[in-house]
Design a protein around this motif. Structure first.
Motif, PDB file in Angstrom:
ATOM      1  N   ASP A 415       0.851  -1.186   0.000  1.00 34.12           N
ATOM      2  CA  ASP A 415       0.000   0.000   0.000  1.00 34.12           C
ATOM      3  C   ASP A 415       0.887   1.236   0.000  1.00 34.12           C
ATOM      4  O   ASP A 415       1.618   1.486   0.972  1.00 34.12           O
ATOM      5  CB  ASP A 415      -0.917  -0.017   1.233  1.00 34.12           C
ATOM      6  N   ARG A 416       0.844   1.993  -1.077  1.00 31.00           N
ATOM      7  CA  ARG A 416       1.686   3.196  -1.174  1.00 31.00           C
ATOM      8  C   ARG A 416       0.979   4.246  -2.016  1.00 31.00           C
ATOM      9  O   ARG A 416       0.056   3.929  -2.792  1.00 31.00           O
ATOM     10  CB  ARG A 416       3.040   2.878  -1.807  1.00 31.00           C
ATOM     11  N   ARG A 417       1.408   5.491  -1.830  1.00 27.07           N
ATOM     12  CA  ARG A 417       0.921   6.589  -2.655  1.00 27.07           C
ATOM     13  C   ARG A 417       1.976   6.904  -3.710  1.00 27.07           C
ATOM     14  O   ARG A 417       3.106   7.269  -3.388  1.00 27.07           O
ATOM     15  CB  ARG A 417       0.649   7.821  -1.795  1.00 27.07           C
ATOM     16  N   THR A 418       1.609   6.727  -4.955  1.00 24.24           N
ATOM     17  CA  THR A 418       2.586   6.928  -6.029  1.00 24.24           C
ATOM     18  C   THR A 418       2.931   8.397  -6.247  1.00 24.24           C
ATOM     19  O   THR A 418       3.926   8.703  -6.899  1.00 24.24           O
ATOM     20  CB  THR A 418       2.025   6.346  -7.342  1.00 24.24           C
ATOM     21  N   ASP A 419       2.108   9.313  -5.699  1.00 20.58           N
ATOM     22  CA  ASP A 419       2.383  10.730  -5.902  1.00 20.58           C
ATOM     23  C   ASP A 419       3.367  11.293  -4.881  1.00 20.58           C
ATOM     24  O   ASP A 419       3.752  12.454  -4.969  1.00 20.58           O
ATOM     25  CB  ASP A 419       1.085  11.539  -5.834  1.00 20.58           C
ATOM     26  N   LEU A 420       3.773  10.481  -3.891  1.00 18.75           N
ATOM     27  CA  LEU A 420       4.704  10.948  -2.872  1.00 18.75           C
ATOM     28  C   LEU A 420       6.108  10.385  -3.143  1.00 18.75           C
ATOM     29  O   LEU A 420       6.250   9.186  -3.398  1.00 18.75           O
ATOM     30  CB  LEU A 420       4.251  10.504  -1.474  1.00 18.75           C
ATOM     31  N   PRO A 421       7.126  11.243  -3.105  1.00 15.94           N
ATOM     32  CA  PRO A 421       8.489  10.724  -3.287  1.00 15.94           C
ATOM     33  C   PRO A 421       8.944   9.980  -2.030  1.00 15.94           C
ATOM     34  O   PRO A 421       8.743  10.437  -0.910  1.00 15.94           O
ATOM     35  CB  PRO A 421       9.321  11.987  -3.522  1.00 15.94           C
ATOM     36  N   LEU A 422       9.547   8.838  -2.238  1.00 15.15           N
ATOM     37  CA  LEU A 422      10.053   8.029  -1.123  1.00 15.15           C
ATOM     38  C   LEU A 422      11.560   7.826  -1.286  1.00 15.15           C
ATOM     39  O   LEU A 422      12.069   6.715  -1.180  1.00 15.15           O
ATOM     40  CB  LEU A 422       9.323   6.679  -1.077  1.00 15.15           C
ATOM     41  N   THR A 457       4.864   5.579   3.502  1.00 18.58           N
ATOM     42  CA  THR A 457       4.281   6.919   3.485  1.00 18.58           C
ATOM     43  C   THR A 457       5.339   7.935   3.879  1.00 18.58           C
ATOM     44  O   THR A 457       6.469   7.572   4.244  1.00 18.58           O
ATOM     45  CB  THR A 457       3.081   7.026   4.450  1.00 18.58           C
ATOM     46  N   CYS A 458       4.938   9.202   3.823  1.00 19.82           N
ATOM     47  CA  CYS A 458       5.824  10.298   4.227  1.00 19.82           C
ATOM     48  C   CYS A 458       5.227  10.998   5.438  1.00 19.82           C
ATOM     49  O   CYS A 458       4.028  11.291   5.474  1.00 19.82           O
ATOM     50  CB  CYS A 458       6.001  11.300   3.092  1.00 19.82           C
ATOM     51  N   ASP A 459       6.065  11.249   6.427  1.00 20.56           N
ATOM     52  CA  ASP A 459       5.665  12.019   7.605  1.00 20.56           C
ATOM     53  C   ASP A 459       6.601  13.218   7.688  1.00 20.56           C
ATOM     54  O   ASP A 459       7.707  13.112   8.212  1.00 20.56           O
ATOM     55  CB  ASP A 459       5.747  11.150   8.853  1.00 20.56           C
ATOM     56  N   VAL A 462      10.298  12.567   6.703  1.00 20.51           N
ATOM     57  CA  VAL A 462      10.684  11.210   7.084  1.00 20.51           C
ATOM     58  C   VAL A 462       9.854  10.213   6.275  1.00 20.51           C
ATOM     59  O   VAL A 462       8.637  10.375   6.129  1.00 20.51           O
ATOM     60  CB  VAL A 462      10.473  10.977   8.594  1.00 20.51           C
ATOM     61  N   VAL A 463      10.519   9.195   5.752  1.00 23.47           N
ATOM     62  CA  VAL A 463       9.841   8.095   5.066  1.00 23.47           C
ATOM     63  C   VAL A 463       9.545   7.013   6.105  1.00 23.47           C
ATOM     64  O   VAL A 463      10.448   6.578   6.826  1.00 23.47           O
ATOM     65  CB  VAL A 463      10.702   7.529   3.928  1.00 23.47           C
ATOM     66  N   VAL A 464       8.291   6.590   6.177  1.00 21.40           N
ATOM     67  CA  VAL A 464       7.863   5.591   7.153  1.00 21.40           C
ATOM     68  C   VAL A 464       7.452   4.333   6.393  1.00 21.40           C
ATOM     69  O   VAL A 464       6.538   4.368   5.552  1.00 21.40           O
ATOM     70  CB  VAL A 464       6.700   6.108   8.019  1.00 21.40           C
ATOM     71  N   VAL A 465       8.128   3.218   6.675  1.00 22.70           N
ATOM     72  CA  VAL A 465       7.826   1.922   6.077  1.00 22.70           C
ATOM     73  C   VAL A 465       7.344   1.000   7.187  1.00 22.70           C
ATOM     74  O   VAL A 465       8.021   0.865   8.222  1.00 22.70           O
ATOM     75  CB  VAL A 465       9.062   1.331   5.372  1.00 22.70           C
ATOM     76  N   ALA A 466       6.198   0.366   6.995  1.00 24.16           N
ATOM     77  CA  ALA A 466       5.622  -0.539   7.992  1.00 24.16           C
ATOM     78  C   ALA A 466       5.345  -1.892   7.340  1.00 24.16           C
ATOM     79  O   ALA A 466       4.895  -1.958   6.184  1.00 24.16           O
ATOM     80  CB  ALA A 466       4.347   0.039   8.584  1.00 24.16           C
ATOM     81  N   ILE A 467       5.627  -2.971   8.099  1.00 22.10           N
ATOM     82  CA  ILE A 467       5.373  -4.342   7.646  1.00 22.10           C
ATOM     83  C   ILE A 467       4.552  -5.034   8.729  1.00 22.10           C
ATOM     84  O   ILE A 467       5.010  -5.168   9.865  1.00 22.10           O
ATOM     85  CB  ILE A 467       6.690  -5.097   7.379  1.00 22.10           C
ATOM     86  N   GLU A 468       3.342  -5.474   8.391  1.00 20.19           N
ATOM     87  CA  GLU A 468       2.432  -6.110   9.345  1.00 20.19           C
ATOM     88  C   GLU A 468       2.124  -7.536   8.887  1.00 20.19           C
ATOM     89  O   GLU A 468       1.951  -7.785   7.688  1.00 20.19           O
ATOM     90  CB  GLU A 468       1.141  -5.309   9.460  1.00 20.19           C
ATOM     91  N   ASP A 469       2.077  -8.445   9.840  1.00 18.18           N
ATOM     92  CA  ASP A 469       1.659  -9.816   9.531  1.00 18.18           C
ATOM     93  C   ASP A 469       0.505 -10.201  10.462  1.00 18.18           C
ATOM     94  O   ASP A 469       0.100  -9.431  11.344  1.00 18.18           O
ATOM     95  CB  ASP A 469       2.836 -10.792   9.659  1.00 18.18           C
ATOM     96  N   GLY A 529      -0.792 -10.111  15.537  1.00 17.78           N
ATOM     97  CA  GLY A 529       0.267  -9.985  14.550  1.00 17.78           C
ATOM     98  C   GLY A 529       1.336  -9.001  14.987  1.00 17.78           C
ATOM     99  O   GLY A 529       1.169  -8.243  15.961  1.00 17.78           O
ATOM    100  N   ALA A 530       2.427  -9.028  14.274  1.00 13.15           N
ATOM    101  CA  ALA A 530       3.558  -8.138  14.558  1.00 13.15           C
ATOM    102  C   ALA A 530       3.586  -6.992  13.548  1.00 13.15           C
ATOM    103  O   ALA A 530       3.118  -7.136  12.404  1.00 13.15           O
ATOM    104  CB  ALA A 530       4.864  -8.905  14.522  1.00 13.15           C
ATOM    105  N   ARG A 531       4.139  -5.887  13.969  1.00 12.17           N
ATOM    106  CA  ARG A 531       4.277  -4.721  13.094  1.00 12.17           C
ATOM    107  C   ARG A 531       5.657  -4.118  13.307  1.00 12.17           C
ATOM    108  O   ARG A 531       6.016  -3.732  14.420  1.00 12.17           O
ATOM    109  CB  ARG A 531       3.205  -3.685  13.404  1.00 12.17           C
ATOM    110  N   PHE A 532       6.450  -4.066  12.244  1.00  9.47           N
ATOM    111  CA  PHE A 532       7.779  -3.455  12.283  1.00  9.47           C
ATOM    112  C   PHE A 532       7.735  -2.157  11.491  1.00  9.47           C
ATOM    113  O   PHE A 532       7.237  -2.131  10.352  1.00  9.47           O
ATOM    114  CB  PHE A 532       8.830  -4.404  11.689  1.00  9.47           C
ATOM    115  N   VAL A 533       8.243  -1.099  12.109  1.00 11.89           N
ATOM    116  CA  VAL A 533       8.187   0.241  11.513  1.00 11.89           C
ATOM    117  C   VAL A 533       9.615   0.765  11.343  1.00 11.89           C
ATOM    118  O   VAL A 533      10.412   0.770  12.295  1.00 11.89           O
ATOM    119  CB  VAL A 533       7.372   1.218  12.380  1.00 11.89           C
ATOM    120  N   ILE A 534       9.919   1.202  10.122  1.00 14.30           N
ATOM    121  CA  ILE A 534      11.223   1.802   9.798  1.00 14.30           C
ATOM    122  C   ILE A 534      10.982   3.274   9.471  1.00 14.30           C
ATOM    123  O   ILE A 534      10.107   3.603   8.659  1.00 14.30           O
ATOM    124  CB  ILE A 534      11.886   1.099   8.599  1.00 14.30           C
TER     125      ILE A 534
END
Length: 542
Positions: A415-422, A457-459, A462-469, A529-534
């Protein structure tokens, strides 16, 4: 899941070129002081300030030129006065010349003498009772005058002032050079003499403006003691100023040296103790009250020593962990090898051989991960970061993983927004290793047919990457522990020893080297589930 230990990081944004040694040599040569490299800071500071005072002391030499100008002015004045006296004397009858000469001598403060054409004295104001030019006997003066004469002589010697001839009294006119010059050439002549007390004496001779019998020469003599007194007074004032300024300069120099040298020596001693390593907890003074460059240096050295101590502790702990982790497979391997020498059953031998094979693979995997973890910091510190598109990287990793096939029907969704630079600054291969590790962990913990959701996403900057299982998740008490080295929480049913326990530790090392952070949390929707945030800074916010 695989954990790691937090350790100090170098700035991954900068690169150390291959000519680092040469640039270090150039910096050392640029900062070197060839002429004062072995001199302490205290005498250097004193020398600089005393040198400035020496320039101020040059005012003593300026006073010599000041005195010369005053003397030249008095000589010119004496020449004019001698000419005027000569003209005044010839304008009155001869019997009134003595009274006029006495009156003029009293008004001008000079001794007036008139010599006839043969050089015999005709008029002398001293013989007429006017003693206004009296030489001082230096032997009868006090010590202050003697000290002043000694200082005059010293400055005259240093400056190279020509020494005037000593004044000597003569009776005959032909013994005076001024009179001979005025008689032989119809001009006014003057000479500067030196009295016994080093004050200037100025004589001037002018021919009487008459021809024939009665022609003669008039000579004036003055003791310009006020010139010496003026110069000595100015010298005294300059000396007082120089003395006060010198004392203040020396005291300020010592204060400046104390505020600079003592803290530097204290920091140097602390650095030596850190280098020697005899004191386990060496405290480098931080000097919080100082806001200057020395305070900055103290705090930088203190932080450096703390980081060094943390690095040493981490290395020691890492070595202990490596020893502990390698003992288990080695013990199992030794037991299996010893058992193979005594077991004759082919089935049991095959089992022991499988154990040996697994232990060797485990050791190989463990040694490989240990080697990578141990040199990771050094490699990242030399890496030149380039712009990396995390969105494109995650999409490529998902496509590659799906092309190889995902076990147990686990699904991957991005899930990402293509209009935001990452775009982030970093090394693509290392960041790819982090994302691959997190995706593999999520796949291994996901149930059959589970969904793994990746978002980017962008905050602000800062670029925020999240992985959830949808697995069991990470217990709250273990969310920091899983990033420690050789700490592993694996899914139920997974064979022991398949992972070294360094995956998440390596991931945190890489992310923090990129000035980012990685944490384990619970899912935002409250589901299992687990969630890792970078979180990593964007390229334009570096």
């Amino acid at each position: 899941m695989e954990p790691g230990i937090d350790s100090p990081r170098n700035d991954g944004g900068g690169a150390v070129g291959g000519d680092g040694v040469e640039r270090g040599d150039e910096d050392a040569r640029a900062l070197s002081l060839r002429w004062s490299a072995r001199v302490s800071l205290t005498p250097r500071i004193l020398f600089v300030n005393v040198f400035a005072l020496a320039l101020l002391a040059g005012g003593f030499f300026y006073l010599d030129s000041y005195r010369s100008r005053i003397v030249d002015g008095r000589v010119a004045q004496s020449i004019r006065e001698a000419r005027l006296i000569a003209e005044a004397l010839v304008s009155v009858p001869e019997d009134r010349r003595a009274d006029l000469a006495l009156r003029l001598a009293r008004d001008m403060g000079a001794r007036v003498r008139v010599f006839d054409e043969t050089g015999k004295p005709v008029i002398d104001t001293r013989r007429l009772g006017l003693r206004n030019v009296v030489l001082q006997d230096p032997d009868k003066q006090d010590w202050r005058q003697a000290a002043a004469r000694f200082l005059d002589a010293g400055i005259d010697t240093v400056v190279g002032t020509p020494r005037a001839p000593l004044y000597r009294e003569h009776y005959e006119g032909r013994d005076w050079p001024d009179i001979r010059t005025a008689r032989d050439t119809p001009t006014v002549a003057a000479t500067v003499w030196r009295a016994p007390d080093r004050t200037p004496i100025i004589t001037a001779a002018s021919p009487l403006p008459i021809r024939g019998p009665g022609a003669g020469v008039v000579m004036t003599t003055i003791n310009a003691r006020e010139i010496t007194q003026t110069v000595r007074l100015e010298r005294y004032r300059l000396g007082v100023v120089l003395l006060v300024v010198s004392i203040a300069s020396v005291l300020l120099s010592l204060f400046l040296a104390r505020t600079i040298v003592q803290p530097l020596r204290k920091l140097a001693r602390a650095a030596v103790r850190v280098r020697v390593g005899r004191a386990r907890e060496v405290v480098v003074p931080r000097l919080p009250e100082r806001r200057d460059e020395i305070g900055m240096l103290a705090r930088a050295l203190s932080d450096m020593s703390l980081a060094l101590r943390a690095r040493i502790d981490a290395i020691e702990a890492f070595a202990a962990d490596v020893t502990h982790e390698m003992k288990n497979p080695l013990a199992s391997l030794r037991s299996a090898v010893e058992g193979m020498t005594t077991v004759k059953d082919p089935t049991l031998q095959a089992r022991l051989l499988a154990i040996v094979r697994d232990d060797v693979q485990r050791l190989d995997r463990l040694i490989t991960d240990i080697a990578e973890a141990s040199r990771l910091d050094a490699q990242l510190s030399r890496t030149k970061f380039e712009p990396v598109d995390l969105g494109a990287m995650i999409a490529a990793l998902i496509a590659s993983r799906e092309a190889r096939g995902v076990e147990r029907g686990v699904r991957l969704q991005f899930d990402r927004r293509t209009d935001l630079p990452l775009i982030v600054p970093g090394e693509g291969a290392r960041l790819e290793r982090v994302l691959e590790n997190l995706i593999e962990n999520a796949v291994s913990f996901s149930p059959d047919g589970g969904l793994i959701l990746l978002s980017a996403t962008c905050d602000h900057d800062v670029v925020v990457v999240a992985i959830e299982d949808q697995g069991p998740g990470v217990p709250e008490a273990a969310r920091e522990q899983v990033f420690r080295r050789f700490q592993s929480l694996r899914p139920a049913g997974e064979a022991f020893g398949k992972h070294s326990g360094l995956g998440l530790a390596i991931a945190r090392t890489i992310v923090e080297a990129h000035q980012g952070s990685i944490v384990a949390t619970a899912r935002a929707d409250g589901a299992a589930g687990a969630r890792f945030v970078i979180r990593m800074p964007m390229e334009n916010a570096r």
